[in-house]
Design a protein around this motif. Structure first.
Motif, PDB file in Angstrom:
ATOM      1  N   LEU A   4      43.128 -86.570 -11.523  1.00 50.60           N
ATOM      2  CA  LEU A   4      43.192 -85.241 -12.396  1.00 50.60           C
ATOM      3  C   LEU A   4      44.621 -84.746 -12.201  1.00 50.60           C
ATOM      4  O   LEU A   4      45.154 -84.728 -11.115  1.00 50.60           O
ATOM      5  N   HIS A   5      45.002 -84.346 -13.323  1.00 52.81           N
ATOM      6  CA  HIS A   5      46.224 -83.649 -13.318  1.00 52.81           C
ATOM      7  C   HIS A   5      46.230 -82.455 -12.304  1.00 52.81           C
ATOM      8  O   HIS A   5      45.161 -81.514 -12.125  1.00 52.81           O
ATOM      9  N   LEU A  21      33.025 -72.709 -18.984  1.00 50.55           N
ATOM     10  CA  LEU A  21      31.981 -72.478 -20.164  1.00 50.55           C
ATOM     11  C   LEU A  21      31.408 -73.774 -20.523  1.00 50.55           C
ATOM     12  O   LEU A  21      30.031 -73.760 -20.648  1.00 50.55           O
ATOM     13  N   SER A  22      32.028 -74.992 -20.179  1.00 49.11           N
ATOM     14  CA  SER A  22      31.502 -76.272 -20.401  1.00 49.11           C
ATOM     15  C   SER A  22      32.148 -77.472 -19.826  1.00 49.11           C
ATOM     16  O   SER A  22      33.602 -77.269 -19.647  1.00 49.11           O
ATOM     17  N   GLN A  23      31.557 -78.304 -19.120  1.00 46.16           N
ATOM     18  CA  GLN A  23      32.012 -79.310 -18.447  1.00 46.16           C
ATOM     19  C   GLN A  23      31.190 -80.575 -18.734  1.00 46.16           C
ATOM     20  O   GLN A  23      30.223 -80.573 -18.362  1.00 46.16           O
ATOM     21  N   ARG A  24      31.950 -81.566 -18.820  1.00 41.01           N
ATOM     22  CA  ARG A  24      31.353 -82.852 -19.340  1.00 41.01           C
ATOM     23  C   ARG A  24      31.907 -84.058 -18.980  1.00 41.01           C
ATOM     24  O   ARG A  24      33.379 -84.139 -19.306  1.00 41.01           O
ATOM     25  N   THR A  25      31.322 -85.098 -18.294  1.00 41.76           N
ATOM     26  CA  THR A  25      32.249 -86.311 -17.890  1.00 41.76           C
ATOM     27  C   THR A  25      31.101 -87.469 -18.587  1.00 41.76           C
ATOM     28  O   THR A  25      29.602 -87.344 -18.337  1.00 41.76           O
ATOM     29  N   THR A  26      31.799 -88.321 -19.368  1.00 45.99           N
ATOM     30  CA  THR A  26      31.110 -89.557 -19.931  1.00 45.99           C
ATOM     31  C   THR A  26      31.702 -90.903 -19.515  1.00 45.99           C
ATOM     32  O   THR A  26      33.129 -90.867 -19.585  1.00 45.99           O
ATOM     33  N   ALA A  27      31.010 -91.739 -19.691  1.00 47.24           N
ATOM     34  CA  ALA A  27      31.367 -93.227 -19.426  1.00 47.24           C
ATOM     35  C   ALA A  27      30.796 -93.927 -20.496  1.00 47.24           C
ATOM     36  O   ALA A  27      29.722 -94.395 -20.333  1.00 47.24           O
ATOM     37  N   SER A  32      34.820 -99.328 -19.899  1.00 43.63           N
ATOM     38  CA  SER A  32      35.877 -98.282 -20.563  1.00 43.63           C
ATOM     39  C   SER A  32      36.377 -96.983 -19.643  1.00 43.63           C
ATOM     40  O   SER A  32      35.596 -96.968 -18.721  1.00 43.63           O
ATOM     41  N   PRO A  33      37.363 -96.297 -19.979  1.00 41.91           N
ATOM     42  CA  PRO A  33      37.940 -95.485 -19.345  1.00 41.91           C
ATOM     43  C   PRO A  33      36.668 -94.330 -19.305  1.00 41.91           C
ATOM     44  O   PRO A  33      36.025 -94.100 -20.206  1.00 41.91           O
ATOM     45  N   LEU A  34      36.883 -93.593 -18.266  1.00 42.77           N
ATOM     46  CA  LEU A  34      35.965 -92.252 -17.808  1.00 42.77           C
ATOM     47  C   LEU A  34      36.552 -91.118 -18.835  1.00 42.77           C
ATOM     48  O   LEU A  34      37.548 -90.951 -18.890  1.00 42.77           O
ATOM     49  N   LEU A  35      35.748 -90.436 -19.654  1.00 43.13           N
ATOM     50  CA  LEU A  35      36.117 -89.364 -20.386  1.00 43.13           C
ATOM     51  C   LEU A  35      35.479 -87.881 -19.791  1.00 43.13           C
ATOM     52  O   LEU A  35      34.581 -87.642 -19.322  1.00 43.13           O
ATOM     53  N   PHE A  36      36.667 -87.148 -19.576  1.00 42.60           N
ATOM     54  CA  PHE A  36      36.293 -85.724 -18.973  1.00 42.60           C
ATOM     55  C   PHE A  36      36.770 -84.593 -19.813  1.00 42.60           C
ATOM     56  O   PHE A  36      38.018 -84.714 -20.319  1.00 42.60           O
ATOM     57  N   GLN A  37      36.110 -83.558 -19.725  1.00 45.59           N
ATOM     58  CA  GLN A  37      36.276 -82.511 -20.724  1.00 45.59           C
ATOM     59  C   GLN A  37      36.003 -81.286 -20.113  1.00 45.59           C
ATOM     60  O   GLN A  37      34.794 -81.145 -19.377  1.00 45.59           O
ATOM     61  N   PHE A  56      41.240 -82.064 -21.567  1.00 45.38           N
ATOM     62  CA  PHE A  56      40.703 -83.436 -21.872  1.00 45.38           C
ATOM     63  C   PHE A  56      41.348 -84.557 -21.130  1.00 45.38           C
ATOM     64  O   PHE A  56      42.573 -84.531 -20.931  1.00 45.38           O
ATOM     65  N   GLU A  57      40.599 -85.190 -20.239  1.00 42.76           N
ATOM     66  CA  GLU A  57      41.289 -86.398 -19.688  1.00 42.76           C
ATOM     67  C   GLU A  57      40.552 -87.718 -20.115  1.00 42.76           C
ATOM     68  O   GLU A  57      39.204 -87.882 -19.960  1.00 42.76           O
ATOM     69  N   GLN A  58      41.303 -88.757 -20.161  1.00 39.24           N
ATOM     70  CA  GLN A  58      40.680 -90.382 -20.204  1.00 39.24           C
ATOM     71  C   GLN A  58      41.269 -90.836 -18.836  1.00 39.24           C
ATOM     72  O   GLN A  58      42.460 -91.078 -18.737  1.00 39.24           O
ATOM     73  N   TYR A  59      40.395 -91.504 -18.038  1.00 37.09           N
ATOM     74  CA  TYR A  59      40.779 -91.809 -16.705  1.00 37.09           C
ATOM     75  C   TYR A  59      40.203 -93.271 -16.700  1.00 37.09           C
ATOM     76  O   TYR A  59      39.092 -93.479 -16.734  1.00 37.09           O
ATOM     77  N   GLY A  60      41.139 -94.077 -16.164  1.00 34.95           N
ATOM     78  CA  GLY A  60      40.625 -95.501 -16.002  1.00 34.95           C
ATOM     79  C   GLY A  60      41.495 -96.277 -14.957  1.00 34.95           C
ATOM     80  O   GLY A  60      42.468 -95.350 -14.420  1.00 34.95           O
ATOM     81  N   PRO A  61      41.110 -97.324 -14.295  1.00 31.17           N
ATOM     82  CA  PRO A  61      41.737 -97.864 -13.024  1.00 31.17           C
ATOM     83  C   PRO A  61      43.206 -98.108 -13.340  1.00 31.17           C
ATOM     84  O   PRO A  61      43.954 -97.934 -12.608  1.00 31.17           O
TER      85      PRO A  61
END
Length: 107
Positions: A4-5, A21-27, A32-37, A56-61
């Motif tokens: 993460l940055h 207020l909100s935190q969400r991680t989805t795959a 596919s890349p992991l999405l974090f908000q 917002f972050e899109q994280y992949g290997p």
């Protein structure tokens, strides 16, 4: 997630101890890349501004991309807006039920 940055901290953009207020991680799919908000609300160090941060972050290997939107408003302006547009509820000692003291409870 160590990738993460580095501004993804409580110190980012002068916002101290932000309220998340909100935190969400989805795959979406297995490879596919992991999405974090994350959405946070905080105060600037000098308390002169309220800061809303959307990260917002899109994280992949193989690759990682991020974007951060920072909105701020002078604290005094937000307080004035709330007092002008918000719903008012007034409480005072005459409306508050009195707590019974131990001596009154025995009588």
């Amino acid at each position: 997630m160590s990738a993460l940055h580095n501004r993804y901290t409580a110190e980012g953009h002068d916002a101290r101890y932000p309220l998340i207020l909100s935190q969400r991680t989805t795959a979406p799919e297995r490879d596919s890349p992991l999405l974090f908000q994350e959405f946070c609300l905080g105060l600037a160090n000098d308390q002169s501004r309220i800061v809303l941060r959307r990260y917002f972050e899109q994280y992949g290997p193989a690759d990682s991309q991020w974007v951060e939107y920072v909105h701020s408003i002078p604290t005094a302006d937000l307080i004035h807006w709330i007092m002008t547009h918000g719903k008012l509820h007034i409480e005072c000692s005459e409306n508050t039920p009195q707590l019974s003291s131990p001596a009154t409870a025995r009588a």
